[in-house]
Design a protein around this motif. Structure first.
Motif, mmCIF file in Angstrom:
data_model
loop_
_atom_site.group_PDB
_atom_site.id
_atom_site.type_symbol
_atom_site.label_atom_id
_atom_site.label_comp_id
_atom_site.label_asym_id
_atom_site.label_seq_id
_atom_site.Cartn_x
_atom_site.Cartn_y
_atom_site.Cartn_z
ATOM 1 N N MET A 170 0.820 -1.209 0.000
ATOM 2 C CA MET A 170 0.000 0.000 0.000
ATOM 3 C C MET A 170 0.857 1.263 0.000
ATOM 4 O O MET A 170 0.665 2.167 -0.815
ATOM 5 N N ASN B 125 11.239 3.229 5.472
ATOM 6 C CA ASN B 125 10.652 1.965 5.906
ATOM 7 C C ASN B 125 11.557 1.375 6.981
ATOM 8 O O ASN B 125 12.770 1.564 6.939
ATOM 9 N N ARG B 126 10.926 0.686 7.971
ATOM 10 C CA ARG B 126 11.726 0.088 9.050
ATOM 11 C C ARG B 126 12.880 -0.714 8.465
ATOM 12 O O ARG B 126 14.027 -0.577 8.866
ATOM 13 N N THR B 127 12.586 -1.555 7.495
ATOM 14 C CA THR B 127 13.625 -2.326 6.825
ATOM 15 C C THR B 127 14.018 -1.553 5.568
ATOM 16 O O THR B 127 13.224 -1.416 4.639
ATOM 17 N N ARG C 199 13.441 -2.193 1.526
ATOM 18 C CA ARG C 199 12.211 -1.871 0.783
ATOM 19 C C ARG C 199 12.318 -0.486 0.129
ATOM 20 O O ARG C 199 11.850 -0.279 -0.986
ATOM 21 N N VAL D 252 1.679 1.616 7.764
ATOM 22 C CA VAL D 252 2.154 0.347 8.333
ATOM 23 C C VAL D 252 0.970 -0.461 8.850
ATOM 24 O O VAL D 252 -0.172 -0.012 8.810
ATOM 25 N N LYS D 253 1.269 -1.637 9.338
ATOM 26 C CA LYS D 253 0.238 -2.517 9.870
ATOM 27 C C LYS D 253 -0.530 -1.792 10.976
ATOM 28 O O LYS D 253 0.066 -1.127 11.810
ATOM 29 N N ALA D 254 -1.867 -1.927 10.948
ATOM 30 C CA ALA D 254 -2.689 -1.241 11.949
ATOM 31 C C ALA D 254 -2.456 -1.846 13.332
ATOM 32 O O ALA D 254 -2.040 -2.993 13.453
ATOM 33 N N PRO E 64 1.965 -1.595 15.618
ATOM 34 C CA PRO E 64 2.996 -1.006 14.751
ATOM 35 C C PRO E 64 2.747 0.483 14.479
ATOM 36 O O PRO E 64 3.691 1.274 14.438
ATOM 37 N N VAL F 261 5.329 3.515 15.379
ATOM 38 C CA VAL F 261 5.847 4.477 14.405
ATOM 39 C C VAL F 261 5.552 5.911 14.861
ATOM 40 O O VAL F 261 6.403 6.801 14.738
ATOM 41 N N GLY G 213 -3.495 3.691 7.341
ATOM 42 C CA GLY G 213 -3.783 2.271 7.594
ATOM 43 C C GLY G 213 -5.231 2.080 8.026
ATOM 44 O O GLY G 213 -5.979 3.036 8.205
ATOM 45 N N ASN G 214 -5.593 0.817 8.195
ATOM 46 C CA ASN G 214 -6.964 0.511 8.604
ATOM 47 C C ASN G 214 -7.085 0.544 10.123
ATOM 48 O O ASN G 214 -7.355 -0.471 10.756
ATOM 49 N N VAL H 123 -8.320 4.647 3.435
ATOM 50 C CA VAL H 123 -7.889 4.545 2.039
ATOM 51 C C VAL H 123 -8.478 3.250 1.498
ATOM 52 O O VAL H 123 -8.235 2.187 2.051
ATOM 53 N N GLY I 197 -7.454 -1.000 -2.373
ATOM 54 C CA GLY I 197 -6.394 -2.011 -2.408
ATOM 55 C C GLY I 197 -5.150 -1.472 -3.070
ATOM 56 O O GLY I 197 -4.963 -0.262 -3.222
#
Ligand code: NBP
Length: 477
Positions: free
Chosen positions: A13, A32-34, A37, A74-76, A79, A83, A101-102, A127, A130
């Motif tokens: 996303m 991004n954390r990692t 990406r 990021v993941k809802a 996380p 952040v 995020g959701n 948002v 998809g």
């Protein structure tokens, strides 16, 4: 070079949203954390626009022009909090954090409150659309302050989907959690739409005897009429798809246990708290849950059912037309219930949500996009205080015209033993609303009998109690 917007969280996303901003001419800071990406994005899509890749939170924040606009994707849940904790100390009053995020709207309300104390605008934003929508134009439902919308709105309008009339599919939904609340209800309606389509499919298959390929053609035909929508369109695609490995219809090789991520469940949980009857959405959530109980289903395989009757070709065709009516009528009910929940949320939290505007931003980009939404906008434009979509003349007429066929489809479903909980819940809602008297009077009598809970009378003001254990005379409560 300073970036007009930054995106942190570059999974499917975030990565597509960042590309969407860049393709629209904005300079986009990436994080991004990692870090891999981030670098992968630049390596693959760097040519699409101006990106400023960064590795640390400090670098990311420093790359943004002020006031800063920072999008979290990021993941809802935890996380997102992690952040926010990481970035908030690096921000200054006036800066904006957009959570795309959701998130649960209650979390958004809490985060907004906490950040507001530090002068930071927190913009909880739904948002929808998809992966594909994020890249080419999603439907965007931002909450938060007016001030933040003034700074973000033009950018969001640029990257959003456009409805057929060219209007951007974004509006300032309302303060704090309003955007995420509306996104939640959007997803609840999406569950209901999908369930109703599933029931239509099952009836066309098990009652009318059509094959998946034939049903795909029926959906294609429906998609040229009043049911014209993204979900009907993709249903035809899925139903006509043939599994390469077996040569069977794809739908026959997929395990029939539906999964869910939680937004449909939230819609129902919150509706229960607000006292809003969203029975159609609830049935959709329960139907997914039931499908997943493989053990229970296996243990029930031998339960008795009716003997199926075969329909002739003309009978099947006539039945398909009736199913279209049942589907359309039930869909009107789902939206009626969903918009009721938005109305209730808006009142409970003082959001002042414009329902017509919500319908209008769902016309493009999102999963429930449909021609039908134009009509909902028109209904609210004609009467902004419309108490229910069923009170709109056009919808009332249409659902009235559909009711005979709707009932006939449920009769057939019942006689043939095909479950249609969505159609049935929608019809029960319709009949309950139009009923002259409901058995709620009896319920009140029972409650007064066993618990002295009192009741009101149809002919006099006040609350009353009957002395059930005594001479059964009535006393004022
Ligand atoms: P995911 O929901 O799979 O989240 C993956 C991202 O979260 C990665 O960037 C990951 O970083 C980051 N992340 C995690 Br997990 N934990 C973190 C932490 N503690 N600190 C920092 N970063 C962390 O990604 P998605 O599918 O792109 O969805 C993003 C959001 O958009 C979600 O809230 C989702 O519900 C919502 N949404 C998704 C869709 C959809 O169709 N997928 C549609 C609408 C909304 P990493 O790379 O370092 O692991």
């Amino acid at each position: 070079k300073s970036a007009q917007i930054g995106v942190t969280g570059l999974a499917v996303m975030g990565r597509n949203l960042a590309r969407n901003f860049a393709r629209n001419g904005y300079t986009v800071a990436l994080h991004n954390r990692t870090a891999s990406r981030t670098h992968d994005l630049v390596a693959e899509f760097g040519g699409e626009g101006e990106f400023v890749p960064t590795e640390t939170a400090e670098e990311f924040v420093a790359a943004l022009e002020r006031p800063r606009r920072l999008v979290i994707m990021v993941k809802a849940g935890d996380p997102t909090d992690a952040v926010i904790q990481e970035f908030a100390p690096l921000l200054e009053p006036g800066d904006m954090i957009v959570d795309g995020g959701n998130a649960h709207f209650a979390d958004t309300r809490r985060r907004e409150r906490e950040l507001r104390e530090r002068g930071i605008h927190f913009v909880g934003t739904g948002v929808s659309g998809g992966e594909e929508g994020a890249l080419n134009g999603p439907s965007i439902m931002p909450g938060g302050s007016e001030e933040s919308y003034a700074a973000l709105g033009p950018m969001l309008e640029k990257i959003s989907a456009k409805a057929k009339d060219g209007a951007p599919c974004v509006t300032h939904v309302g303060p704090d959690g309003a955007g995420h609340f509306v996104k939640m209800v959007h997803n609840g309606i999406e569950y209901a739409d999908m369930q109703l389509i599933g029931e239509a499919y099952q009836l066309l298959r098990d009652v009318a005897g059509y094959s998946p390929a034939q049903i795909a053609d029926i959906f294609r035909k429906w998609n040229t009429g009043r049911l014209d929508s993204y979900l009907i369109e993709i249903t035809a695609e899925v139903l006509s798809h043939v599994d390469a490995a077996t040569g069977k219809p794809f739908v026959d090789v997929v395990v029939d246990e539906a999964e869910q991520k939680g937004t449909g469940r939230w819609t129902v949980q919150i509706a229960l708290d607000l006292g809003v009857p969203v029975s159609g959405i609830a049935e959709a959530v329960f139907a997914r849950s039931l499908s997943g109980h493989a053990d229970l289903r296996a243990a029930s395989k031998d339960l008795a059912g009716p003997t199926p009757t075969a329909l002739s070709e003309p009978e099947a065709a006539a039945f398909a037309d009736r199913v279209e009516q049942a589907l359309y009528a039930s869909k009107i009910v789902s939206y009626t219930q969903g918009f009721h929940e938005i109305t209730a949320g808006s009142e409970a939290y003082d959001w002042d949500i414009d329902l017509g505007a919500v319908a209008s931003i769902w016309r493009g980009g999102c999963i429930i996009r449909a021609a039908f939404l134009d009509r909902i906008t028109a209904a609210y434009d004609a009467r902004p205080d419309l108490p229910s979509l069923l009170a709109d003349k056009t919808f009332a007429q249409e659902i009235g015209a559909a009711q005979d066929d709707w009932r006939a489809v449920l009769v057939a479903a019942t006689v043939e033993g095909v479950p249609a909980p969505g159609f049935a819940a929608a019809l029960a809602y319709y009949d309950a609303l139009r009923a002259d008297r409901l058995p709620a009077a009896l319920t009140q009598g029972q409650r007064d009998f066993f618990g002295a809970h009192t009741y009101r009378r149809t002919d006099r003001e006040g609350a009353f109690h009957t002395l059930w254990g005594g001479d059964r005379s009535e006393v004022p409560a």
